[in-house]
Design a protein around this motif. Sequence first.
Motif, PDB file in Angstrom:
ATOM      1  N   LEU A   4       0.862  -1.173   0.000  1.00 33.74           N
ATOM      2  CA  LEU A   4       0.000   0.000   0.000  1.00 33.74           C
ATOM      3  C   LEU A   4       0.904   1.229   0.000  1.00 33.74           C
ATOM      4  CD1 LEU A   4      -2.782   1.430   0.346  1.00 33.74           C
ATOM      5  CD2 LEU A   4      -2.382   1.314   2.816  1.00 33.74           C
ATOM      6  N   THR A 273      -8.662  10.231   4.183  1.00 35.96           N
ATOM      7  CA  THR A 273      -8.611   8.770   4.311  1.00 35.96           C
ATOM      8  C   THR A 273      -9.994   8.157   4.102  1.00 35.96           C
ATOM      9  OG1 THR A 273      -8.825   8.938   6.741  1.00 35.96           O
ATOM     10  CG2 THR A 273      -6.607   8.730   5.834  1.00 35.96           C
ATOM     11  N   ALA A 282      -6.311  -0.847   2.121  1.00 33.65           N
ATOM     12  CA  ALA A 282      -5.215  -1.382   2.926  1.00 33.65           C
ATOM     13  C   ALA A 282      -5.357  -2.874   3.215  1.00 33.65           C
ATOM     14  CB  ALA A 282      -5.124  -0.621   4.246  1.00 33.65           C
ATOM     15  N   SER A 285      -2.552  -5.839   2.888  1.00 38.83           N
ATOM     16  CA  SER A 285      -1.225  -5.275   2.626  1.00 38.83           C
ATOM     17  C   SER A 285      -0.169  -5.922   3.524  1.00 38.83           C
ATOM     18  CB  SER A 285      -1.225  -3.763   2.874  1.00 38.83           C
ATOM     19  OG  SER A 285      -2.091  -3.114   1.980  1.00 38.83           O
ATOM     20  N   TYR A 287       3.093  -4.501   3.404  1.00 40.05           N
ATOM     21  CA  TYR A 287       3.900  -3.338   3.780  1.00 40.05           C
ATOM     22  C   TYR A 287       3.147  -2.075   3.369  1.00 40.05           C
ATOM     23  CZ  TYR A 287       7.839  -6.468   4.577  1.00 40.05           C
ATOM     24  OH  TYR A 287       8.649  -7.466   5.063  1.00 40.05           O
ATOM     25  N   VAL A 288       3.300  -1.040   4.195  1.00 41.84           N
ATOM     26  CA  VAL A 288       2.657   0.240   3.926  1.00 41.84           C
ATOM     27  C   VAL A 288       3.739   1.309   3.803  1.00 41.84           C
ATOM     28  CG1 VAL A 288       1.079   1.991   4.807  1.00 41.84           C
ATOM     29  CG2 VAL A 288       0.591  -0.438   5.191  1.00 41.84           C
ATOM     30  N   THR A 290       4.352   5.436   3.226  1.00 36.96           N
ATOM     31  CA  THR A 290       3.760   6.765   3.253  1.00 36.96           C
ATOM     32  C   THR A 290       4.890   7.782   3.278  1.00 36.96           C
ATOM     33  OG1 THR A 290       2.149   8.198   4.381  1.00 36.96           O
ATOM     34  CG2 THR A 290       3.533   6.791   5.781  1.00 36.96           C
ATOM     35  N   VAL A 308      -2.196   8.104   7.879  1.00 37.38           N
ATOM     36  CA  VAL A 308      -2.141   6.874   7.089  1.00 37.38           C
ATOM     37  C   VAL A 308      -1.731   5.700   7.964  1.00 37.38           C
ATOM     38  CG1 VAL A 308      -0.871   5.685   5.240  1.00 37.38           C
ATOM     39  CG2 VAL A 308      -1.707   8.016   4.886  1.00 37.38           C
ATOM     40  N   ALA A 312      -3.812   2.261   8.680  1.00 34.50           N
ATOM     41  CA  ALA A 312      -3.221   0.989   8.267  1.00 34.50           C
ATOM     42  C   ALA A 312      -3.077   0.020   9.437  1.00 34.50           C
ATOM     43  CB  ALA A 312      -1.862   1.235   7.624  1.00 34.50           C
ATOM     44  N   LYS A 313      -2.661   0.506  10.576  1.00 33.41           N
ATOM     45  CA  LYS A 313      -2.444  -0.368  11.734  1.00 33.41           C
ATOM     46  C   LYS A 313      -3.747  -0.964  12.260  1.00 33.41           C
ATOM     47  CE  LYS A 313       2.049  -0.330  12.378  1.00 33.41           C
ATOM     48  NZ  LYS A 313       2.869  -1.549  12.271  1.00 33.41           N
ATOM     49  N   ALA A 319       1.495  -5.252   9.524  1.00 28.56           N
ATOM     50  CA  ALA A 319       2.215  -4.722   8.370  1.00 28.56           C
ATOM     51  C   ALA A 319       3.083  -3.540   8.799  1.00 28.56           C
ATOM     52  CB  ALA A 319       1.233  -4.276   7.288  1.00 28.56           C
ATOM     53  N   VAL A 321       4.850  -0.053   8.750  1.00 34.95           N
ATOM     54  CA  VAL A 321       4.584   1.225   8.092  1.00 34.95           C
ATOM     55  C   VAL A 321       5.914   1.959   7.957  1.00 34.95           C
ATOM     56  CG1 VAL A 321       3.413   3.441   8.223  1.00 34.95           C
ATOM     57  CG2 VAL A 321       2.231   1.360   8.980  1.00 34.95           C
TER      58      VAL A 321
END
Length: 379
Positions: A4, A273, A282, A285, A287-288, A290, A308, A312-313, A319, A321
Amino acid sequence: MKFLIAPDSFKGSLTAKEAAIAIATGLKRVYPQADYEVVPMADGGEGTVQSLVDATGGKIMTANVHQPLGEIVRAEYGLLGNSKTAVIEMAAASGIQYINEETRNPLLTSTYGTGELIRAALDQNVDQIIIGLGGSATVDGGAGMAQALGARLLSSAGQEIQPGGGGLADLDHIDITALDSRLQQTKIIIASDVTNPLTGKSGAATVFGPQKGATARMIAQLDQNLHHFAMIVNRDLGRNLEFTPGSGAAGGLGFGLLALTNAEMRQGIEIVTEYSHLAEKAVGSDYVFTGEGGMDFQTKFGKTPYGVAKVAKKVVPTAPVIALTGKIGHGAASLYEEGFIDAIFSTPNGAKSLTQAIREAKADVALVAENIARLIKMQ
């Protein structure tokens, strides 16, 4: 493997979309077969229109409007992919970029053009308008915006008051019988992280006036005029908003919007978002990625990388970030303590001038992303 990629712009060098593509370019050198979800982001300020248009498959629209000192300019706004939501950056019509050291004067600058942009959006038959409040050149409490939308701000002689924060001193009463009726059926969402009230020591004139050209004498005059405006609004419209958090945003445009429309105020990153459907994108995913142009201790107060990471978390808590930034500023390490961002990488490749760094930003971002991907592959 799914990545992502959801950065903000690297101000002055890369748009959010360009930054996202650069990150993806670097990762693809190592993982050409991976899945990539690219979501350009913003936090309600500059770049919000483009980011939401890109993220939703919308389109950029234009309209002729009056800039803060009354000249006609061509300003952009966005129509999102659902064709029912418009997004406006008030700075596109009423921003500080339209004034300079010689012309800046918040006694004269007006938000009239922002009202014209709202009217242009209403002409597209939208049912929602998102308005970002950053970067204004004005301290008129949204009076110009109100006039552009049909409200009459009248002196004791029954004449329209003059534009700008100075004209508010002559305000005697407000007539909204000709206010654009479509506003009552349209939800207005104010994107702003500012919590300042309209007046006082933390108000629009005192805090934001100096950067718009206000002298100490002007600040006192503007603060008094805004107080007077608030009293008239309370008397004529029945809305007591002078000390409402956020009413001082964009020189009091927050106040004007709250007074005259069905508006609610929200953090910019939350809006972006939500409307970009980041949480849905997301899902799955591994890996993220940003980032933005600079990150420091302030990043956790509503900036894009932090927003972000929080989203995501919640969706993919395991994943990592990873944030890329042109400058790691003071206190950036404190972001690790929050538990949302796992690693921060600076993107410039070696010592270079600002001009060179801007010119080479795309290649540098791609190279850092590639090197991170090589580290991931070693695991």
